[in-house]
Design a protein around this motif. Sequence first.
Motif, PDB file in Angstrom:
ATOM      1  N   GLU A  22       0.823  -1.214   0.000  1.00 22.44           N
ATOM      2  CA  GLU A  22       0.000   0.000   0.000  1.00 22.44           C
ATOM      3  C   GLU A  22       0.855   1.261   0.000  1.00 22.44           C
ATOM      4  O   GLU A  22       0.538   2.241  -0.685  1.00 22.44           O
ATOM      5  N   LYS A  23       1.939   1.239   0.759  1.00 28.55           N
ATOM      6  CA  LYS A  23       2.846   2.401   0.785  1.00 28.55           C
ATOM      7  C   LYS A  23       3.461   2.648  -0.588  1.00 28.55           C
ATOM      8  O   LYS A  23       3.646   3.797  -1.005  1.00 28.55           O
ATOM      9  N   CYS A  24       3.787   1.579  -1.291  1.00 30.27           N
ATOM     10  CA  CYS A  24       4.360   1.720  -2.636  1.00 30.27           C
ATOM     11  C   CYS A  24       3.352   2.339  -3.596  1.00 30.27           C
ATOM     12  O   CYS A  24       3.716   3.168  -4.441  1.00 30.27           O
ATOM     13  N   LEU A  25       2.089   1.951  -3.480  1.00 30.46           N
ATOM     14  CA  LEU A  25       1.062   2.530  -4.340  1.00 30.46           C
ATOM     15  C   LEU A  25       0.926   4.029  -4.083  1.00 30.46           C
ATOM     16  O   LEU A  25       0.764   4.828  -5.018  1.00 30.46           O
ATOM     17  N   GLU A  26       0.988   4.440  -2.810  1.00 30.07           N
ATOM     18  CA  GLU A  26       0.948   5.868  -2.473  1.00 30.07           C
ATOM     19  C   GLU A  26       2.148   6.591  -3.070  1.00 30.07           C
ATOM     20  O   GLU A  26       2.022   7.716  -3.577  1.00 30.07           O
ATOM     21  N   LEU A  27       3.300   5.952  -3.032  1.00 37.43           N
ATOM     22  CA  LEU A  27       4.528   6.535  -3.571  1.00 37.43           C
ATOM     23  C   LEU A  27       4.421   6.729  -5.080  1.00 37.43           C
ATOM     24  O   LEU A  27       4.784   7.782  -5.622  1.00 37.43           O
ATOM     25  N   GLY A  30       2.089   9.627  -5.830  1.00 33.47           N
ATOM     26  CA  GLY A  30       2.738  10.906  -5.556  1.00 33.47           C
ATOM     27  C   GLY A  30       3.754  11.286  -6.611  1.00 33.47           C
ATOM     28  O   GLY A  30       3.976  12.469  -6.879  1.00 33.47           O
ATOM     29  N   ALA A  31       4.380  10.270  -7.229  1.00 38.51           N
ATOM     30  CA  ALA A  31       5.370  10.508  -8.290  1.00 38.51           C
ATOM     31  C   ALA A  31       4.720  10.617  -9.666  1.00 38.51           C
ATOM     32  O   ALA A  31       5.423  10.710 -10.672  1.00 38.51           O
ATOM     33  N   ASP A  32       3.384  10.603  -9.716  1.00 35.36           N
ATOM     34  CA  ASP A  32       2.609  10.700 -10.968  1.00 35.36           C
ATOM     35  C   ASP A  32       2.978   9.583 -11.941  1.00 35.36           C
ATOM     36  O   ASP A  32       3.156   9.807 -13.132  1.00 35.36           O
ATOM     37  N   ILE A  33       3.081   8.378 -11.411  1.00 35.97           N
ATOM     38  CA  ILE A  33       3.248   7.196 -12.251  1.00 35.97           C
ATOM     39  C   ILE A  33       1.860   6.580 -12.396  1.00 35.97           C
ATOM     40  O   ILE A  33       1.340   5.961 -11.470  1.00 35.97           O
ATOM     41  N   GLN A  34       1.255   6.780 -13.549  1.00 33.35           N
ATOM     42  CA  GLN A  34      -0.150   6.430 -13.762  1.00 33.35           C
ATOM     43  C   GLN A  34      -0.273   5.046 -14.399  1.00 33.35           C
ATOM     44  O   GLN A  34       0.355   4.769 -15.415  1.00 33.35           O
TER      45      GLN A  34
END
Length: 298
Positions: A22-27, A30-34
């Motif tokens: 889940e933390k990786c998904l938030e990261l 935030g980095a605009d990796i869509q």
Amino acid sequence: MNADSLDGRLLFAIPKKGRLHEKCLELLAGADIQFRRHHRLDVCLVKNHPIALVFLPASDIPSFVGKGNVDLGITGQDVILEAKMEAHVTEVLQLNFGKCALQVQVPEAGPIRTVDQLAGKRVVTSFEVLAGDYFSQIDDSMSLAEEKRTRIEYVGGSVEAACALGLADGIESGDTMRAAGLHAIATLLQSEAVLIKSSTPKHVSLDPLIKLITSRIAGVIAAGKYVVCEYNVLRAKLQIATAITPGRRAPTISPLEDEAWVAVSSMVEKNKMADVMDELVKIGAEDVLIFNLDNCRV
């Protein structure tokens, strides 16, 4: 999706489940990796960059990165050491989450108080490589014969139950064990999630993209550590105020219509913001505002 659709893309390994997922998904957000991950598929294409995300067990990511099967990955420092891949991967960035301690723990009410007392007994763990190396050194220091050396046994889950069921004399884990009546008698290492790349990358042409993604992720991490503090203060108190909010390099100071006052804007560590606001109010600062950051470059 086929192999051709991955051609020329940076392969970025992400933990597929567990405490880091889940933390990786938030990261990534935030980095605009869509991206859009279809149900039960472990590979998906990023929409706005030539990247493919590969969802893997965190324990497999060090090997995939170290062997060059993927270009970039996120996993725990403890998992890298357990996989014996520290010489094959380069730690690009510490991510400030997934922090844990790998500890030796025993029943609190039991007789064992030091790790030396565990020598020659049974230890269960999910980290049998690290535990084996650790207790091998202890056995060597005590000159234990082969048949009397500490026995390391792998348990994939419910490690804390092993002592209670009489399956082990000690456990080696980073999880919270107080509720199970256990306590730590030694700490092997402190660990956190890290961004890693191969020490011998196969695709040098992807280096600019790796640097871009690293910069974006670093911005998300920094944004989580800081807030922007803005306030108005008497010009006569400016030196005291800027000592409270020095910023990363220097605060931004702007004149107001009332020449006796100035506006100040400064980055402040998030975990210190309440104390900073209190100190500013004490010196007469007014209109003290705090703004969260979504991303930044610092």
